[in-house]
Design an enzyme around this catalytic site. Structure first.
Site, mmCIF file in Angstrom:
data_model
loop_
_atom_site.group_PDB
_atom_site.id
_atom_site.type_symbol
_atom_site.label_atom_id
_atom_site.label_comp_id
_atom_site.label_asym_id
_atom_site.label_seq_id
_atom_site.Cartn_x
_atom_site.Cartn_y
_atom_site.Cartn_z
ATOM 1 N N ASP A 25 -5.668 0.759 8.448
ATOM 2 C CA ASP A 25 -5.340 0.593 7.022
ATOM 3 C C ASP A 25 -5.945 -0.672 6.423
ATOM 4 O O ASP A 25 -5.875 -0.874 5.207
ATOM 5 C CB ASP A 25 -3.819 0.471 6.841
ATOM 6 N N LYS B 154 0.862 -1.193 0.000
ATOM 7 C CA LYS B 154 0.000 0.000 0.000
ATOM 8 C C LYS B 154 0.889 1.231 0.000
ATOM 9 O O LYS B 154 1.890 1.272 0.724
ATOM 10 C CB LYS B 154 -0.878 -0.031 1.250
HETATM 11 O O1 C5P Z 1 -4.786 0.967 13.381
HETATM 12 P P1 C5P Z 1 -3.337 0.650 13.516
HETATM 13 O O2 C5P Z 1 -3.098 -0.443 14.521
HETATM 14 O O3 C5P Z 1 -2.665 0.366 12.215
HETATM 15 O O4 C5P Z 1 -2.652 1.961 14.089
HETATM 16 C C1 C5P Z 1 -1.435 1.935 14.759
HETATM 17 C C2 C5P Z 1 -1.294 3.220 15.576
HETATM 18 O O5 C5P Z 1 -1.130 4.331 14.692
HETATM 19 C C3 C5P Z 1 -2.499 3.573 16.414
HETATM 20 O O6 C5P Z 1 -2.462 2.945 17.664
HETATM 21 C C4 C5P Z 1 -2.385 5.079 16.545
HETATM 22 O O7 C5P Z 1 -1.430 5.398 17.539
HETATM 23 C C5 C5P Z 1 -1.779 5.479 15.214
HETATM 24 N N1 C5P Z 1 -2.798 5.936 14.242
HETATM 25 C C6 C5P Z 1 -3.395 7.168 14.444
HETATM 26 N N2 C5P Z 1 -4.351 7.621 13.565
HETATM 27 C C7 C5P Z 1 -4.693 6.880 12.492
HETATM 28 C C8 C5P Z 1 -4.080 5.630 12.249
HETATM 29 C C9 C5P Z 1 -3.130 5.189 13.159
HETATM 30 O O8 C5P Z 1 -3.088 7.871 15.420
HETATM 31 N N3 C5P Z 1 -5.620 7.355 11.647
#
Ligand code: C5P
Length: 299
Positions: A161, A10
């Protein structure tokens, strides 16, 4: 029947961070695109569940160390290509996707193999792409239509994502990046991915965002809007991983480059090129620095 499902890299052609949210996430505007290469998920019927990881980045997942950098080109050349390991079933988005799928749909035991070609913790969605490919493969395996809304619900629980990777098409992402609007892509554009061999934590990069909203992604055709936009996570990622500076400088100066930028929370950077010859020259220069590269195209 064996089902093989691609888990393509991605790319965030642009990523604007708009605001912090009460749930610990950030509201984004991002342009998602996909490469034609990446990891691969294989699902086969089996007497009991199993999960194996193969490929050049298998070791990075089976023996994870939070501060360990991804394998460099030289290290990977020293690593046997068929390195095979038992995946850690408690800490992999693939097994979490399998378990969430089974909680929602009837799923007999399956043997899952992840062929890992993308560096981990590197801003190109590796783990999210693998989870999404697992959901697609299991849907295929159980004759579950991909339009089934519970798949998107599961994807959202696995990571911000994962819905974009499940959707797999060029899209504008808003909210956490999981509210998607399909947009026209740039299929066939030569794409080079470059990682300086540094793993960075997504949460740490988001935590370093300065809190300043610099506005929305402009309208227009995809390439012009991407060029006029930014990745707001570049600054905090560069502070954590200064090696990104050299990658971006080298890609931006490459002949024939249309756009050079960091993807996601880094440290992987990408460049779009006018021709495959231009992409090839840039790749040679990146490999001379011992950086990981993937020569591919936009899907
Ligand atoms: O959702 P995912 O586990 O991939 O996200 C990892 C971390 O990235 C989250 O815990 C958060 O701290 C940060 N994040 C964020 N805002 C988003 C996506 C991710 O703050 N839109």
């Amino acid at each position: 029947m064996t089902i093989t499902e691609p888990a393509p890299a991605k790319i965030n052609l642009a990523l604007h961070v708009r605001r912090r949210r009460a749930d610990g996430y950030h509201d984004l505007e991002t342009l998602f695109a996909f490469a034609t290469d990446g990891d691969t998920i294989t699902v086969e019927p089996a007497p009991h569940d199993s999960f194996h990881i193969t490929g050049p980045f298998a070791a990075a997942l089976t023996h994870p160390h939070p501060s360990a950098p991804s394998l460099s080109q030289r290290e990977r050349e020293k690593t046997p290509k068929a390195a095979k390991g038992e995946g850690d079933p408690d800490d992999n988005l693939v097994t979490r996707a399998r378990d969430a799928f089974r909680a929602a749909f009837a799923l007999p035991p399956v043997a899952i193999t992840l062929d890992k070609h993308l560096p981990v913790a590197s801003g190109i969605g590796g783990g999210s792409a693998d989870a999404a490919a697992t959901l697609r493969a299991l849907a295929n395996h159980t004759d579950t239509p991909l339009s089934e809304s519970r798949l998107d619900t599961i994807a959202r629980t696995l990571g911000a994502d994962v819905p974009a990777c499940l959707h797999g098409r060029t899209a504008l992402g808003t909210g956490r990046g999981d509210d998607l609007t399909t947009i026209a892509g740039l299929p066939g554009i030569p794409l080079l991915l470059v990682n300086p061999g540094v793993a960075v934590s997504t949460a740490a990069v988001f935590a370093g965002w300065d809190g300043i909203d610099n506005g929305p992604i402009p309208n227009g055709d995809l390439l012009s809007r991407a060029k006029a936009a930014r990745n707001d996570l570049e600054r905090p990622a560069r502070a954590l991983a200064p090696a990104i500076d050299a990658v971006l400088a080298q890609l931006a100066a490459a002949p024939g480059v249309l756009l050079a930028r960091m993807s996601g929370s880094g440290a992987t950077c990408f460049a779009l090129f006018a021709t495959t010859t231009d992409r090839g020259h840039a790749r040679i220069l990146a490999e001379a620095r011992d950086w990981w590269t993937l020569s591919t195209t936009l899907a």
